[in-house]
Design a protein around this motif. Structure first.
Motif, PDB file in Angstrom:
ATOM      1  N   LEU A 114       1.063  -1.844  -0.289  1.00 22.80           N
ATOM      2  CA  LEU A 114      -0.250  -0.173  -0.054  1.00 22.80           C
ATOM      3  C   LEU A 114       0.926   1.422   0.262  1.00 22.80           C
ATOM      4  CD1 LEU A 114      -2.401   1.454  -0.251  1.00 22.80           C
ATOM      5  CD2 LEU A 114      -2.993   1.001   2.683  1.00 22.80           C
ATOM      6  N   GLU A 115       1.831   1.294   0.870  1.00 29.43           N
ATOM      7  CA  GLU A 115       2.996   2.355   0.757  1.00 29.43           C
ATOM      8  C   GLU A 115       3.357   2.590  -0.308  1.00 29.43           C
ATOM      9  OE1 GLU A 115       6.152   5.171   0.751  1.00 29.43           O
ATOM     10  OE2 GLU A 115       6.700   3.191   0.419  1.00 29.43           O
ATOM     11  N   ARG A 116       4.263   1.923  -1.069  1.00 34.30           N
ATOM     12  CA  ARG A 116       4.252   1.764  -2.693  1.00 34.30           C
ATOM     13  C   ARG A 116       3.372   2.959  -3.686  1.00 34.30           C
ATOM     14  NH1 ARG A 116       3.638  -0.420  -7.145  1.00 34.30           N
ATOM     15  NH2 ARG A 116       2.657  -2.304  -6.994  1.00 34.30           N
ATOM     16  N   LYS A 117       1.745   2.246  -3.419  1.00 36.92           N
ATOM     17  CA  LYS A 117       1.226   2.652  -3.992  1.00 36.92           C
ATOM     18  C   LYS A 117       0.992   4.413  -4.218  1.00 36.92           C
ATOM     19  CE  LYS A 117      -1.825  -1.477  -4.632  1.00 36.92           C
ATOM     20  NZ  LYS A 117      -3.004  -2.527  -4.326  1.00 36.92           N
ATOM     21  N   LEU A 118       0.723   4.231  -3.324  1.00 35.92           N
ATOM     22  CA  LEU A 118       0.695   5.516  -2.802  1.00 35.92           C
ATOM     23  C   LEU A 118       2.057   6.260  -2.654  1.00 35.92           C
ATOM     24  CD1 LEU A 118      -0.396   4.386   1.247  1.00 35.92           C
ATOM     25  CD2 LEU A 118      -2.333   6.357  -0.838  1.00 35.92           C
ATOM     26  N   SER A 119       2.696   5.964  -2.213  1.00 30.75           N
ATOM     27  CA  SER A 119       4.222   7.174  -2.695  1.00 30.75           C
ATOM     28  C   SER A 119       4.259   7.255  -4.532  1.00 30.75           C
ATOM     29  CB  SER A 119       4.918   6.224  -2.004  1.00 30.75           C
ATOM     30  OG  SER A 119       5.516   6.392  -0.793  1.00 30.75           O
ATOM     31  N   ASP A 120       3.434   5.809  -4.554  1.00 29.46           N
ATOM     32  CA  ASP A 120       4.533   6.078  -6.611  1.00 29.46           C
ATOM     33  C   ASP A 120       3.763   7.382  -7.025  1.00 29.46           C
ATOM     34  OD1 ASP A 120       6.316   4.026  -6.884  1.00 29.46           O
ATOM     35  OD2 ASP A 120       4.928   2.502  -7.410  1.00 29.46           O
ATOM     36  N   ALA A 121       2.466   7.260  -7.209  1.00 33.28           N
ATOM     37  CA  ALA A 121       1.583   8.178  -7.150  1.00 33.28           C
ATOM     38  C   ALA A 121       2.123   9.659  -6.967  1.00 33.28           C
ATOM     39  CB  ALA A 121      -0.289   8.093  -6.624  1.00 33.28           C
ATOM     40  N   GLN A 122       2.412  10.281  -5.788  1.00 33.39           N
ATOM     41  CA  GLN A 122       2.873  11.075  -5.487  1.00 33.39           C
ATOM     42  C   GLN A 122       4.282  11.067  -5.815  1.00 33.39           C
ATOM     43  OE1 GLN A 122       2.154  10.568  -1.235  1.00 33.39           O
ATOM     44  NE2 GLN A 122       1.044  12.766  -1.260  1.00 33.39           N
ATOM     45  N   ARG A 123       4.858  10.405  -6.206  1.00 35.10           N
ATOM     46  CA  ARG A 123       6.550  10.455  -6.947  1.00 35.10           C
ATOM     47  C   ARG A 123       6.252  10.592  -8.585  1.00 35.10           C
ATOM     48  NH1 ARG A 123       8.634   6.305  -3.900  1.00 35.10           N
ATOM     49  NH2 ARG A 123       7.652   4.831  -5.076  1.00 35.10           N
ATOM     50  N   ALA A 124       4.921  10.436  -8.907  1.00 37.26           N
ATOM     51  CA  ALA A 124       4.612  10.457 -10.380  1.00 37.26           C
ATOM     52  C   ALA A 124       4.803  12.003 -10.850  1.00 37.26           C
ATOM     53  CB  ALA A 124       3.524  10.000 -10.127  1.00 37.26           C
ATOM     54  N   ARG A 125       3.879  12.273 -10.007  1.00 37.78           N
ATOM     55  CA  ARG A 125       3.242  13.699  -9.808  1.00 37.78           C
ATOM     56  C   ARG A 125       4.915  14.957  -9.190  1.00 37.78           C
ATOM     57  NH1 ARG A 125      -1.322  16.615  -9.368  1.00 37.78           N
ATOM     58  NH2 ARG A 125      -2.809  14.861  -9.266  1.00 37.78           N
ATOM     59  N   MET A 126       5.023  14.507  -8.127  1.00 44.76           N
ATOM     60  CA  MET A 126       6.339  15.924  -8.082  1.00 44.76           C
ATOM     61  C   MET A 126       7.402  15.836  -9.118  1.00 44.76           C
ATOM     62  SD  MET A 126       6.264  16.370  -4.897  1.00 44.76           S
ATOM     63  CE  MET A 126       7.657  17.125  -4.727  1.00 44.76           C
ATOM     64  N   ARG A 127       7.470  13.905  -9.698  1.00 48.66           N
ATOM     65  CA  ARG A 127       9.056  13.844 -10.984  1.00 48.66           C
ATOM     66  C   ARG A 127       8.620  15.124 -12.027  1.00 48.66           C
ATOM     67  NH1 ARG A 127       8.335   9.143 -10.721  1.00 48.66           N
ATOM     68  NH2 ARG A 127      10.057   8.472  -9.160  1.00 48.66           N
ATOM     69  N   ALA A 128       6.809  15.446 -12.601  1.00 51.43           N
ATOM     70  CA  ALA A 128       6.637  15.877 -13.564  1.00 51.43           C
ATOM     71  C   ALA A 128       7.314  17.581 -13.221  1.00 51.43           C
ATOM     72  CB  ALA A 128       5.341  15.500 -13.683  1.00 51.43           C
ATOM     73  N   ALA A 129       6.239  17.231 -11.656  1.00 50.86           N
ATOM     74  CA  ALA A 129       6.453  19.063 -11.612  1.00 50.86           C
ATOM     75  C   ALA A 129       7.837  19.502 -11.507  1.00 50.86           C
ATOM     76  CB  ALA A 129       5.776  19.154 -10.019  1.00 50.86           C
ATOM     77  N   TYR A 130       8.979  18.917 -11.162  1.00 55.34           N
ATOM     78  CA  TYR A 130       9.747  18.981 -10.543  1.00 55.34           C
ATOM     79  C   TYR A 130      10.958  19.074 -12.288  1.00 55.34           C
ATOM     80  CZ  TYR A 130      10.703  17.985  -5.750  1.00 55.34           C
ATOM     81  OH  TYR A 130      10.561  18.477  -4.147  1.00 55.34           O
ATOM     82  N   ARG A 131      10.381  18.402 -13.087  1.00 50.76           N
ATOM     83  CA  ARG A 131      11.242  17.893 -14.452  1.00 50.76           C
ATOM     84  C   ARG A 131      10.698  19.867 -15.329  1.00 50.76           C
ATOM     85  NH1 ARG A 131      10.210  11.690 -16.271  1.00 50.76           N
ATOM     86  NH2 ARG A 131      12.540  11.087 -15.566  1.00 50.76           N
ATOM     87  N   ALA A 132       9.086  19.981 -15.410  1.00 55.39           N
ATOM     88  CA  ALA A 132       8.812  20.765 -15.739  1.00 55.39           C
ATOM     89  C   ALA A 132       9.276  22.460 -15.214  1.00 55.39           C
ATOM     90  CB  ALA A 132       6.848  21.381 -15.395  1.00 55.39           C
ATOM     91  N   ALA A 133       9.604  22.830 -13.492  1.00 59.58           N
ATOM     92  CA  ALA A 133       9.962  23.661 -13.283  1.00 59.58           C
ATOM     93  C   ALA A 133      12.168  23.854 -13.447  1.00 59.58           C
ATOM     94  CB  ALA A 133       9.731  23.639 -11.738  1.00 59.58           C
ATOM     95  N   GLY A 134      13.003  22.718 -13.365  1.00 56.15           N
ATOM     96  CA  GLY A 134      14.066  22.399 -14.177  1.00 56.15           C
ATOM     97  C   GLY A 134      14.699  22.685 -12.530  1.00 56.15           C
ATOM     98  N   PRO A 135      16.236  22.296 -12.011  1.00 61.30           N
ATOM     99  CA  PRO A 135      16.819  22.251 -11.143  1.00 61.30           C
ATOM    100  C   PRO A 135      16.958  23.259  -9.885  1.00 61.30           C
ATOM    101  CG  PRO A 135      17.828  21.433 -12.613  1.00 61.30           C
ATOM    102  CD  PRO A 135      16.940  22.012 -13.763  1.00 61.30           C
ATOM    103  N   GLN A 136      17.168  24.552 -10.932  1.00 60.80           N
ATOM    104  CA  GLN A 136      17.015  26.094 -10.218  1.00 60.80           C
ATOM    105  C   GLN A 136      16.010  26.186  -9.209  1.00 60.80           C
ATOM    106  OE1 GLN A 136      18.630  28.341 -12.753  1.00 60.80           O
ATOM    107  NE2 GLN A 136      20.429  28.857 -11.516  1.00 60.80           N
TER     108      GLN A 136
END
Length: 165
Positions: A114-136
């Motif tokens: 269950l933790e993996r399912k919950l975290s996978d969903a949030q990691r996907a959202r964070m990853r997309a937002a981080y990529r769109a925003a850039g490292p700085q």
């Protein structure tokens, strides 16, 4: 007031700019929690269950008292959450070896899933937002989040970040 000779610079923001930042945090939080909320709703769980599962996963063997401090909830509230997680086979409570009054918490295999399912969903959202925003922007975002924490929470955050405890 910051001393200009030490290299500190002041950032002046209008009340409207601050309100926009506050609103962005509210809407971002809704997005951040939306996917896990859908998963949890199908199990009749809420965000308190998610937070407990997250921190038990981050620090296996954490005590009930430590979890109380991390989550900032009442003992009664945490007991309700833990009771359902234990009854549903997601969390295991073990008596402390050094102190028999302590209860150490561990995720079961089902809890890890269950933790993996919950975290996978949030990691996907964070990853997309981080990529769109850039490292700085990511580095700046983390700085802002840490600056909003009070000193004790920042200390706990760094302890978890450094060693999962």
């Amino acid at each position: 007031m910051a001393d200009v000779t030490t290299g500190e610079k002041l950032l002046f923001l209008t009340d409207e700019q601050l309100r926009q930042g506050i609103e962005a945090m509210f809407f971002a939080y809704r997005g951040f929690t939306a996917d896990p909320d859908r998963i949890l709703a199908s199990m009749a769980y809420g965000r308190a269950h998610h937070r407990a599962i997250h921190f038990i996963n981050r620090a296996p063997g954490t005590t009930v008292n430590n979890l109380l401090v991390l989550l900032g909830v009442t003992k009664q509230s945490l007991n309700r959450v833990l009771r359902t997680l234990i009854e549903d086979g997601l969390v295991e409570s073990r008596v402390g070896k050094a102190d028999k009054r302590e209860r150490h918490l561990y995720l079961t295999d089902a809890g890890h899933e269950l933790e993996r399912k919950l975290s996978d969903a949030q990691r996907a959202r964070m990853r997309a937002a981080y990529r769109a925003a850039g490292p700085q922007a990511v580095a700046g975002f983390r700085q802002v989040l840490e600056a909003m924490m009070d000193a004790e929470m920042r200390r706990k955050y760094h302890a978890i970040k450094e060693n999962g405890a």
